[in-house]
Design a protein around this motif. Structure first.
Motif: not given
Length: 210
Positions: A74-81, A102-105
Motif C-alpha cells: 500500500s505504501w508503494e502504491v501511494a508513493d507511485y500515485a 479511503a482517507r488512510e490510503l
C-alpha cells in the motif's frame, strides 16, 4: 574543498532531477511510517516483491495484486500515485471500501509528500482530507469510498482500487471508472487481501485470470 563541494552539489542536483523524471529515482527520497512497535519513519525496503512491482508500474496498464498485510504494498502504491500526480500531472482516483479507508490510503501519499526535500515539493500544493491537489500542473489524487456511483464523472489517468475484494460495488466501480481509464490508455491498479467471506468474487475471478 570547493571543487568537492561543487561536485557534491552537482550530484545532488542530478538526483533531484532524476527523481522528477523517473519513479525509481524518486523512491530513495520517500519516507514511510512504520508505527510502534515498528521502526517509525523509514525509507522503503528494497524487498524483491516491491522491486517487481516497480517494474510492473513501468510496463503494465492493468496490475492486479493479491496481497498480505504489512509487506509495504500500500505504501508503494501511494508513493507511485504521488509521483505521477506531482511530476506527471496525472489525475488519480483511489477507491477504498469506506471513507475512513479511503482517507488512510490518501494520508500515505500526504505523509510521503510532507517529508520530501523542499526542492521536490511544489508551491501551492493542497493536502486535504479527501484530496491532494497540485495547481502547478493540475495533478490530483482524489480518494472516495466505493459507493455505487463514486467517481462516475471523474476522468482519471490512474485508478487504484484498494482492498477491492471488500468493495460492495466492485464491479460497478470497475465498469464506471477503471475500465474506461484503461480503454483511454490510462492505468489501473487493483489490490486486496482476500475476503474470507466471499467465494469466487469478481476480484478473485479477475486475479485468477491475471
Amino acid at each position: 574543498t570547493h571543487l568537492v563541494d561543487r561536485q557534491a552539489d552537482t550530484i545532488a542536483d542530478l538526483r533531484l532531477l532524476l527523481a522528477e523524471r523517473d519513479y525509481e529515482g524518486f523512491v530513495p527520497f520517500a519516507r514511510i511510517n512504520d508505527p510502534p512497535p515498528g521502526a517509525g519513519v523509514i525509507a522503503p525496503e528494497p524487498w524483491p516483491h516491491l522491486l517487481e512491482l516497480r517494474d510492473a508500474f513501468k510496463t503494465l496498464k492493468k496490475i492486479i495484486i493479491v496481497k498480505a498485510k504489512q509487506i509495504g504494498i500500500s505504501w508503494e502504491v501511494a508513493d507511485y500515485a504521488l509521483w505521477q500526480a506531482v511530476y506527471q500531472g496525472w489525475r488519480v482516483l483511489e477507491y477504498s471500501r469506506g471513507q475512513l479507508e479511503a482517507r488512510e490510503l490518501l494520508d500515505k501519499s500526504g505523509f510521503i509528500y510532507n517529508l520530501l526535500p523542499l526542492p521536490l515539493q511544489r508551491a501551492g500544493s493542497q493536502i486535504k482530507t479527501e484530496e491532494i491537489y497540485f495547481p502547478h500542473n493540475y495533478g490530483r489524487i482524489l480518494a472516495l469510498p466505493a459507493t455505487q456511483v463514486a467517481g462516475v464523472s471523474f476522468t482519471a489517468s490512474l485508478v487504484i482500487m484498494d482492498e477491492a475484494d471488500f468493495h460492495e460495488y466492485f464491479q460497478e466501480n470497475y465498469d464506471a471508472a477503471a475500465k474506461p481509464t484503461a480503454d483511454a490508455g490510462g492505468q489501473i491498479i487493483i489490490l486486496s487481501t482476500v475476503n474470507p467471506f466471499k467465494v469466487n468474487s469478481p476480484f478473485q475471478q479477475m486475479a485468477r485470470l491475471a
